[in-house]
Design a protein around this motif. Structure first.
Motif, PDB file in Angstrom:
ATOM      1  N   VAL A 195       0.732  -1.151  -0.103  1.00  0.00           N
ATOM      2  CA  VAL A 195       0.045   0.060   0.049  1.00  0.00           C
ATOM      3  C   VAL A 195       0.936   1.325   0.049  1.00  0.00           C
ATOM      4  N   GLU A 196       1.980   1.246   0.638  1.00  0.00           N
ATOM      5  CA  GLU A 196       2.895   2.200   0.665  1.00  0.00           C
ATOM      6  C   GLU A 196       4.268   1.805   0.199  1.00  0.00           C
ATOM      7  N   ALA A 197       4.576   3.013  -0.750  1.00  0.00           N
ATOM      8  CA  ALA A 197       5.720   3.013  -1.250  1.00  0.00           C
ATOM      9  C   ALA A 197       7.261   2.176  -0.773  1.00  0.00           C
ATOM     10  N   PRO A 198       8.017   1.317  -1.278  1.00  0.00           N
ATOM     11  CA  PRO A 198       9.256   1.169  -0.525  1.00  0.00           C
ATOM     12  C   PRO A 198      10.317   2.346  -0.576  1.00  0.00           C
ATOM     13  N   GLN A 199      11.035   2.462   0.008  1.00  0.00           N
ATOM     14  CA  GLN A 199      12.177   3.467   0.205  1.00  0.00           C
ATOM     15  C   GLN A 199      13.096   2.825  -0.719  1.00  0.00           C
ATOM     16  N   VAL A 200      13.973   3.498  -1.814  1.00  0.00           N
ATOM     17  CA  VAL A 200      14.671   2.870  -2.622  1.00  0.00           C
ATOM     18  C   VAL A 200      15.850   3.798  -2.728  1.00  0.00           C
ATOM     19  N   ILE A 201      17.038   3.441  -2.380  1.00  0.00           N
ATOM     20  CA  ILE A 201      18.251   4.173  -2.516  1.00  0.00           C
ATOM     21  C   ILE A 201      19.424   3.585  -3.262  1.00  0.00           C
ATOM     22  N   PHE A 202      20.369   4.405  -3.810  1.00  0.00           N
ATOM     23  CA  PHE A 202      21.554   3.621  -4.322  1.00  0.00           C
ATOM     24  C   PHE A 202      22.649   3.756  -2.956  1.00  0.00           C
ATOM     25  N   LEU A 203      23.192   2.645  -3.207  1.00  0.00           N
ATOM     26  CA  LEU A 203      24.111   2.553  -1.991  1.00  0.00           C
ATOM     27  C   LEU A 203      25.664   3.195  -2.538  1.00  0.00           C
ATOM     28  N   HIS A 204      26.477   3.653  -2.083  1.00  0.00           N
ATOM     29  CA  HIS A 204      27.687   4.438  -2.425  1.00  0.00           C
ATOM     30  C   HIS A 204      28.436   3.056  -3.307  1.00  0.00           C
ATOM     31  N   PRO A 205      29.318   3.579  -4.417  1.00  0.00           N
ATOM     32  CA  PRO A 205      28.838   4.796  -5.074  1.00  0.00           C
ATOM     33  C   PRO A 205      27.588   4.831  -6.164  1.00  0.00           C
ATOM     34  N   ALA A 206      27.027   5.955  -5.880  1.00  0.00           N
ATOM     35  CA  ALA A 206      25.539   6.021  -6.793  1.00  0.00           C
ATOM     36  C   ALA A 206      25.769   6.405  -8.127  1.00  0.00           C
ATOM     37  N   PRO A 207      25.440   5.919  -9.204  1.00  0.00           N
ATOM     38  CA  PRO A 207      25.329   6.566 -10.444  1.00  0.00           C
ATOM     39  C   PRO A 207      25.704   8.211 -10.533  1.00  0.00           C
TER      40      PRO A 207
ATOM     41  N   ASP B 137      23.934  10.563 -11.856  1.00  0.00           N
ATOM     42  CA  ASP B 137      22.759  10.923 -12.834  1.00  0.00           C
ATOM     43  C   ASP B 137      22.077  12.267 -12.343  1.00  0.00           C
ATOM     44  N   PRO B 138      21.243  12.917 -13.093  1.00  0.00           N
ATOM     45  CA  PRO B 138      20.616  14.123 -12.750  1.00  0.00           C
ATOM     46  C   PRO B 138      19.487  13.941 -11.765  1.00  0.00           C
ATOM     47  N   HIS B 139      19.011  12.687 -11.881  1.00  0.00           N
ATOM     48  CA  HIS B 139      17.913  12.116 -11.036  1.00  0.00           C
ATOM     49  C   HIS B 139      18.550  11.630  -9.622  1.00  0.00           C
ATOM     50  N   ILE B 140      19.620  11.378  -9.338  1.00  0.00           N
ATOM     51  CA  ILE B 140      20.062  10.720  -8.259  1.00  0.00           C
ATOM     52  C   ILE B 140      20.927  11.865  -7.614  1.00  0.00           C
ATOM     53  N   TYR B 141      20.568  12.026  -5.906  1.00  0.00           N
ATOM     54  CA  TYR B 141      21.136  12.832  -5.362  1.00  0.00           C
ATOM     55  C   TYR B 141      22.579  12.097  -4.964  1.00  0.00           C
ATOM     56  N   SER B 142      23.372  13.004  -4.248  1.00  0.00           N
ATOM     57  CA  SER B 142      24.850  12.626  -3.878  1.00  0.00           C
ATOM     58  C   SER B 142      24.705  11.480  -2.648  1.00  0.00           C
ATOM     59  N   ASN B 143      23.381  11.596  -1.900  1.00  0.00           N
ATOM     60  CA  ASN B 143      23.432  10.732  -0.683  1.00  0.00           C
ATOM     61  C   ASN B 143      22.639   9.406  -1.287  1.00  0.00           C
ATOM     62  N   GLY B 144      22.344   9.203  -2.621  1.00  0.00           N
ATOM     63  CA  GLY B 144      21.756   8.068  -3.038  1.00  0.00           C
ATOM     64  C   GLY B 144      20.385   7.958  -3.525  1.00  0.00           C
ATOM     65  N   HIS B 145      19.550   9.007  -3.035  1.00  0.00           N
ATOM     66  CA  HIS B 145      18.096   9.191  -3.088  1.00  0.00           C
ATOM     67  C   HIS B 145      17.804   9.344  -4.406  1.00  0.00           C
ATOM     68  N   ILE B 146      16.737   8.613  -4.845  1.00  0.00           N
ATOM     69  CA  ILE B 146      16.208   8.993  -6.253  1.00  0.00           C
ATOM     70  C   ILE B 146      15.219   9.671  -6.471  1.00  0.00           C
ATOM     71  N   CYS B 147      15.285  10.530  -7.513  1.00  0.00           N
ATOM     72  CA  CYS B 147      14.111  11.473  -7.898  1.00  0.00           C
ATOM     73  C   CYS B 147      13.224  10.820  -8.866  1.00  0.00           C
ATOM     74  N   LEU B 148      12.297   9.909  -8.442  1.00  0.00           N
ATOM     75  CA  LEU B 148      11.413   9.066  -9.449  1.00  0.00           C
ATOM     76  C   LEU B 148       9.998   9.041  -8.860  1.00  0.00           C
ATOM     77  N   ASP B 149       9.158   9.579  -9.507  1.00  0.00           N
ATOM     78  CA  ASP B 149       7.851   9.693  -9.225  1.00  0.00           C
ATOM     79  C   ASP B 149       7.079   8.423  -8.647  1.00  0.00           C
ATOM     80  N   ILE B 150       7.577   7.373  -9.155  1.00  0.00           N
ATOM     81  CA  ILE B 150       6.688   6.013  -8.513  1.00  0.00           C
ATOM     82  C   ILE B 150       7.186   5.801  -7.170  1.00  0.00           C
TER      83      ILE B 150
END
Length: 93
Positions: A33-45, A47-60
């Protein structure tokens, strides 16, 4: 299981080809019902949609989440997002 580490590979023919990254997937108590929290572990790609802390800017992962989605569809969306990038850039916090 409340969290996973998943390895994703950059798609062939993209700027991330032959690169491997790890995603940390945290499943909330009321998943799906609630979205999972998904982040990239270091080193993250870089990419303009990924913050340096691994958090992903993706609407889903936020406002557009639907209980019909699953972890596989999230991974496909992330790989698709990376595949559409033409330059490696990092947003800073």
């Amino acid at each position: 299981m409340s969290w996973w580490v998943i390895e994703v590979n950059g798609a062939e023919g993209t700027i991330y080809a032959n690169e491997k990254y790890q995603l940390q997937v945290d499943l909330p108590e009321n998943y799906p019902v609630e979205a999972p929290q998904v982040i990239f572990l270091h080193p993250a790609p870089l990419d303009p949609h990924i913050y340096s802390n691994g958090h992903i800017c993706l609407d889903i992962l936020y406002d557009s989440w639907s209980p019909a989605m699953n972890i596989g569809s999230v991974c496909i969306s992330i790989i698709s997002m990376l595949s559409s990038s033409t330059v490696k850039v990092c947003f800073l916090l």
